[in-house]
Motif scaffolding. Structure first.
Motif, PDB file in Angstrom:
ATOM      1  N   SER A  98       1.185  -0.876   0.054  1.00  0.00           N
ATOM      2  CA  SER A  98       0.413  -0.372  -0.207  1.00  0.00           C
ATOM      3  C   SER A  98       0.715   0.911  -0.129  1.00  0.00           C
ATOM      4  CB  SER A  98      -1.082   0.112   1.427  1.00  0.00           C
ATOM      5  OG  SER A  98      -1.738   1.295   1.738  1.00  0.00           O
ATOM      6  N   PRO A  99       0.666   2.226  -1.215  1.00  0.00           N
ATOM      7  CA  PRO A  99       1.295   3.266  -1.061  1.00  0.00           C
ATOM      8  C   PRO A  99       1.060   4.238   0.653  1.00  0.00           C
ATOM      9  CG  PRO A  99       0.445   2.687  -3.100  1.00  0.00           C
ATOM     10  CD  PRO A  99      -0.067   1.947  -2.434  1.00  0.00           C
ATOM     11  N   SER A 100       0.045   4.302   1.002  1.00  0.00           N
ATOM     12  CA  SER A 100      -0.415   4.717   1.782  1.00  0.00           C
ATOM     13  C   SER A 100      -0.094   4.378   3.639  1.00  0.00           C
ATOM     14  CB  SER A 100      -2.164   5.581   2.324  1.00  0.00           C
ATOM     15  OG  SER A 100      -2.485   3.706   2.483  1.00  0.00           O
ATOM     16  N   ASP A 101       0.814   2.885   3.016  1.00  0.00           N
ATOM     17  CA  ASP A 101       1.731   2.574   4.355  1.00  0.00           C
ATOM     18  C   ASP A 101       2.601   3.491   5.110  1.00  0.00           C
ATOM     19  OD1 ASP A 101       3.130   0.849   6.140  1.00  0.00           O
ATOM     20  OD2 ASP A 101       2.037  -1.261   5.129  1.00  0.00           O
ATOM     21  N   GLU A 102       2.750   4.042   6.489  1.00  0.00           N
ATOM     22  CA  GLU A 102       3.262   4.723   7.172  1.00  0.00           C
ATOM     23  C   GLU A 102       4.712   4.136   7.101  1.00  0.00           C
ATOM     24  OE1 GLU A 102       3.960   7.903   9.154  1.00  0.00           O
ATOM     25  OE2 GLU A 102       2.191   7.497   8.544  1.00  0.00           O
ATOM     26  N   ARG A 103       5.054   2.803   6.381  1.00  0.00           N
ATOM     27  CA  ARG A 103       6.666   2.630   6.555  1.00  0.00           C
ATOM     28  C   ARG A 103       7.185   3.596   5.421  1.00  0.00           C
ATOM     29  NH1 ARG A 103       6.343  -3.545   6.259  1.00  0.00           N
ATOM     30  NH2 ARG A 103       3.904  -3.203   5.867  1.00  0.00           N
ATOM     31  N   TYR A 104       6.436   3.974   4.179  1.00  0.00           N
ATOM     32  CA  TYR A 104       6.715   4.004   3.166  1.00  0.00           C
ATOM     33  C   TYR A 104       6.624   5.319   2.987  1.00  0.00           C
ATOM     34  CZ  TYR A 104       6.170  -1.180   2.482  1.00  0.00           C
ATOM     35  OH  TYR A 104       5.994  -2.551   3.139  1.00  0.00           O
ATOM     36  N   ARG A 105       6.794   6.758   3.898  1.00  0.00           N
ATOM     37  CA  ARG A 105       5.855   7.467   3.232  1.00  0.00           C
ATOM     38  C   ARG A 105       7.219   8.510   3.243  1.00  0.00           C
ATOM     39  NH1 ARG A 105       7.421  11.309   7.562  1.00  0.00           N
ATOM     40  NH2 ARG A 105       7.990   9.763   9.854  1.00  0.00           N
ATOM     41  N   GLN A 106       8.364   7.614   3.639  1.00  0.00           N
ATOM     42  CA  GLN A 106       9.703   8.504   2.984  1.00  0.00           C
ATOM     43  C   GLN A 106      10.221   8.372   1.038  1.00  0.00           C
ATOM     44  OE1 GLN A 106      12.463   9.737   6.168  1.00  0.00           O
ATOM     45  NE2 GLN A 106      11.071   8.926   8.105  1.00  0.00           N
ATOM     46  N   VAL A 107       9.808   7.353   1.016  1.00  0.00           N
ATOM     47  CA  VAL A 107      10.174   6.781  -0.010  1.00  0.00           C
ATOM     48  C   VAL A 107      10.675   7.856  -1.087  1.00  0.00           C
ATOM     49  CG1 VAL A 107       9.839   5.054  -2.067  1.00  0.00           C
ATOM     50  CG2 VAL A 107       9.669   4.287   0.130  1.00  0.00           C
ATOM     51  N   GLN A 108      11.139   7.980  -1.637  1.00  0.00           N
ATOM     52  CA  GLN A 108      11.004   9.266  -3.010  1.00  0.00           C
ATOM     53  C   GLN A 108      11.889   8.780  -4.114  1.00  0.00           C
ATOM     54  OE1 GLN A 108      13.833  12.929  -0.488  1.00  0.00           O
ATOM     55  NE2 GLN A 108      11.683  13.408  -0.885  1.00  0.00           N
ATOM     56  N   TYR A 109      12.257   7.566  -3.972  1.00  0.00           N
ATOM     57  CA  TYR A 109      12.678   6.673  -4.852  1.00  0.00           C
ATOM     58  C   TYR A 109      12.454   5.634  -5.158  1.00  0.00           C
ATOM     59  CZ  TYR A 109      16.014  10.796  -4.283  1.00  0.00           C
ATOM     60  OH  TYR A 109      16.519  12.551  -4.401  1.00  0.00           O
ATOM     61  N   ILE A 110      12.526   4.793  -6.213  1.00  0.00           N
ATOM     62  CA  ILE A 110      11.930   3.806  -6.886  1.00  0.00           C
ATOM     63  C   ILE A 110      13.130   3.106  -8.315  1.00  0.00           C
ATOM     64  CG2 ILE A 110       9.708   2.000  -7.278  1.00  0.00           C
ATOM     65  CD1 ILE A 110       8.051   3.614  -5.826  1.00  0.00           C
ATOM     66  N   LEU A 111      13.420   1.315  -7.967  1.00  0.00           N
ATOM     67  CA  LEU A 111      13.824   0.970  -8.548  1.00  0.00           C
ATOM     68  C   LEU A 111      12.860   0.127  -9.302  1.00  0.00           C
ATOM     69  CD1 LEU A 111      17.557   0.127  -9.429  1.00  0.00           C
ATOM     70  CD2 LEU A 111      15.237  -1.245 -10.535  1.00  0.00           C
ATOM     71  N   LEU A 112      12.127  -0.324 -10.594  1.00  0.00           N
ATOM     72  CA  LEU A 112      11.602  -1.025 -11.429  1.00  0.00           C
ATOM     73  C   LEU A 112      11.677  -1.139 -12.277  1.00  0.00           C
ATOM     74  CD1 LEU A 112       8.665  -2.152 -10.502  1.00  0.00           C
ATOM     75  CD2 LEU A 112       7.476  -0.625 -12.088  1.00  0.00           C
ATOM     76  N   ASP A 113      12.411  -3.039 -11.777  1.00  0.00           N
ATOM     77  CA  ASP A 113      12.889  -4.034 -12.908  1.00  0.00           C
ATOM     78  C   ASP A 113      12.178  -5.053 -12.976  1.00  0.00           C
ATOM     79  OD1 ASP A 113      15.022  -3.678 -15.028  1.00  0.00           O
ATOM     80  OD2 ASP A 113      14.845  -6.291 -13.694  1.00  0.00           O
ATOM     81  N   PRO A 114      10.528  -5.100 -13.682  1.00  0.00           N
ATOM     82  CA  PRO A 114       9.774  -6.243 -13.803  1.00  0.00           C
ATOM     83  C   PRO A 114      10.009  -7.226 -14.880  1.00  0.00           C
ATOM     84  CG  PRO A 114       9.033  -4.218 -15.087  1.00  0.00           C
ATOM     85  CD  PRO A 114       9.992  -4.048 -14.686  1.00  0.00           C
ATOM     86  N   SER A 115       9.286  -8.702 -14.161  1.00  0.00           N
ATOM     87  CA  SER A 115       9.207  -9.409 -14.904  1.00  0.00           C
ATOM     88  C   SER A 115       9.306  -9.264 -16.171  1.00  0.00           C
ATOM     89  CB  SER A 115       8.331 -10.930 -14.923  1.00  0.00           C
ATOM     90  OG  SER A 115       8.631 -10.881 -12.928  1.00  0.00           O
ATOM     91  N   CYS A 116       9.917  -9.820 -16.956  1.00  0.00           N
ATOM     92  CA  CYS A 116      10.141  -9.458 -18.738  1.00  0.00           C
ATOM     93  C   CYS A 116      10.124 -10.321 -19.165  1.00  0.00           C
ATOM     94  CB  CYS A 116      10.616  -8.644 -19.082  1.00  0.00           C
ATOM     95  SG  CYS A 116      12.183  -8.426 -19.162  1.00  0.00           S
ATOM     96  N   SER A 117      10.306 -10.733 -20.937  1.00  0.00           N
ATOM     97  CA  SER A 117      10.501 -12.135 -21.393  1.00  0.00           C
ATOM     98  C   SER A 117      11.798 -12.096 -21.558  1.00  0.00           C
ATOM     99  CB  SER A 117       9.961 -11.608 -22.844  1.00  0.00           C
ATOM    100  OG  SER A 117      10.807 -10.065 -23.687  1.00  0.00           O
ATOM    101  N   GLY A 118      12.260 -11.231 -21.679  1.00  0.00           N
ATOM    102  CA  GLY A 118      14.017 -12.115 -21.176  1.00  0.00           C
ATOM    103  C   GLY A 118      14.380 -11.821 -23.004  1.00  0.00           C
ATOM    104  N   SER A 119      13.866 -10.789 -23.674  1.00  0.00           N
ATOM    105  CA  SER A 119      14.413 -11.416 -25.048  1.00  0.00           C
ATOM    106  C   SER A 119      16.175 -10.337 -25.302  1.00  0.00           C
ATOM    107  CB  SER A 119      13.237 -10.801 -25.578  1.00  0.00           C
ATOM    108  OG  SER A 119      13.612  -9.117 -25.668  1.00  0.00           O
TER     109      SER A 119
END
Length: 466
Positions: free
Chosen positions: A290-311
């Protein structure tokens, strides 16, 4: 030896369609998955050659207790790999009895086909293409040592240091025991293609991370300053996470999520060996966070490398011989997931910067996903220029293609990769602005010799970091 037994088990699993090569490697109990993966890939690539040699030499008739898959792995190591080099135990002794016959049959096969090199025995499609010319990139783990000390260590081992690279041609021309410092990343060393450092003491102690250059770019472009809170949304196997920790200098917090328990366990081992102490691992679907979770209220940076085809993966053709572009159905399913997870990441209230990356070459997973996410964000985010000097950009059908980055063996001497950098257009009034401007990514000077070098790289400890 456990390595050879594990490799034989993976080969048998692939042949019986129990799973993909990579999946079976990660599901094995063998600790060094990269070493196992490399051995299985090369054995599979030479499978037809090994079958011919084993049959001609009568190995399985002479050694009735030797299983075919294990025989293939052992013969690959003897004839085409690194040799047993003091290891292999009873398997080495067994192969030694047949060594002369096996080598003679390999030589006879070359004469019969009119070739002189082992690689020329491969069928068309199995021969190494541009991917085989990609150098071995080695990231110096700055949590444990520095580039200068790592360079000095290799020089004492007899390697010739050629200074900082000035062009792609410099990287492609590397041969023998020579190495360079990368022109872009000051902590990235470059060795000739096929250089194997899995048993090097600096690697085993966590001082070095074997990581392709393109895979180093996402963390570098995210550039979180020390003290930041960062989310690594699809984190395993962990190389990018350890890079983030190095950039943070272990100051701050990394929340790393992944659904695969076995990959997460391997990642925990990697992070421990690398000296990472600022990371909190969670076996959890990032979409359920949840983006509203208090634990993540200071998160200003996200690295997103999701599952992909790997081509874009260098070893994809070894995993799935003859594989080309993924099916339209699979691409649609992957792209739908990628768009959901990217749009979800952009809803974190304090987020200022996000890097989206894949090891795919397919527009459906890259430019199309980015464009859909930008439209859904209703102008809250825009694309930041990602390394304008990088020679390979996004596909021109996308309006912001010039801001995206692509990599490939043919154009950048790296694995195939795609990267887009999102930045928030307006700063929420309730969130303090930190590091609003894009990071300074100009190449730094090559390291000079210090009067007093640190001792870390010179005498690495191989004790607790396992």
């Amino acid at each position: 030896m456990a390595l050879y037994a594990a490799a034989a088990a993976v080969l048998a699993g692939v042949e019986s369609r129990q799973g993909s090569l990579k999946g079976l490697v990660y599901a094995s109990s063998f600790q060094n998955v990269k070493q196992l993966y490399a051995l299985v890939c090369e054995t599979q690539r030479y499978s037809a050659v090994l079958d011919a040699v084993i049959t001609s030499a009568g190995l399985l008739r002479a050694e009735k207790k030797l299983r075919p898959h294990l025989a293939k792995v052992l013969v690959y190591e003897l004839l085409l790999g690194r040799g047993f080099k003091g290891r292999g135990g009873r398997w080495k002794a067994l192969l030694d009895r047949h060594q002369a016959r096996l080598k003679a049959e390999l030589a006879r096969l070359k004469v019969h086909r009119g070739v002189s090199r082992n690689e020329d025995l491969l069928e068309v499609g199995s021969k190494p293409g541009p991917a085989s010319q990609v150098p071995r990139f080695v990231r110096v783990n700055t949590l444990k040592t520095c580039s200068e000390d790592a360079i000095d260590y290799f020089k004492r081992q007899g390697f010739s240091y050629q200074g900082r690279a000035s062009s792609l041609e410099d990287l492609g021309a590397l041969k023998g025991k020579c190495f360079l410092l990368d022109s872009l990343l000051p902590e990235l060393l470059v060795f000739p293609a096929q250089t194997d450092l899995h048993e090097h003491p600096l690697y085993q102690a966590g001082h070095l991370i074997l990581q392709d250059k393109a895979s180093c770019l996402p963390a570098m472009l995210l550039a979180p300053p020390p003290g930041s809170h960062v989310i690594d949304a699809c984190a395993a196997p962990g190389n990018k996470t350890s890079h983030l920790a190095a950039l943070l200098k272990n100051q701050g917090k990394i929340f790393a999520f992944d659904l695969d328990a076995k990959r997460l366990a391997s990642m925990a081992t990697l992070l421990t060996r690398a000296g990472v102490s600022c990371c909190e691992l969670a076996e959890q679907d990032f979409l359920a966070v949840s983006p509203s979770d208090e634990r993540y209220r200071q998160v200003q940076y996200i690295l997103l490398d999701p599952s992909c085809s790997g081509s874009g993966m260098l070893t994809r053709q070894l995993e799935e011989p003859g594989a080309g572009v993924p099916s339209k159905e699979r691409l649609r399913a992957l792209a739908a997931f990628q768009q959901r997870v990217l749009s979800h990441a952009l809803t974190f209230p304090a987020l200022q910067r996000l890097v989206y990356s894949t090891c795919s070459l397919c527009q459906e997973e890259n430019e199309d996903v980015v464009q859909a996410a930008l439209q859904q964000s209703s102008g809250a985010f825009r694309l930041a220029p990602a390394l304008p000097s990088w020679p390979h950009r996004g596909i021109s059908t996308f309006p912001d293609a010039g801001h995206c980055l692509r990599a490939s063996p043919e154009t950048t001497l790296t694995g195939g990769f795609f990267i887009a950098v999102f930045e928030r257009v307006e700063v929420p009034s309730s969130v303090p602005w930190a590091e609003a401007s894009a990071p300074d990514l100009r190449p730094s000077r090559a390291p000079k010799r210090k009067k007093r070098r640190q001792k870390a790289a010179a005498a690495p400890s191989t004790g607790p970091d396992t």
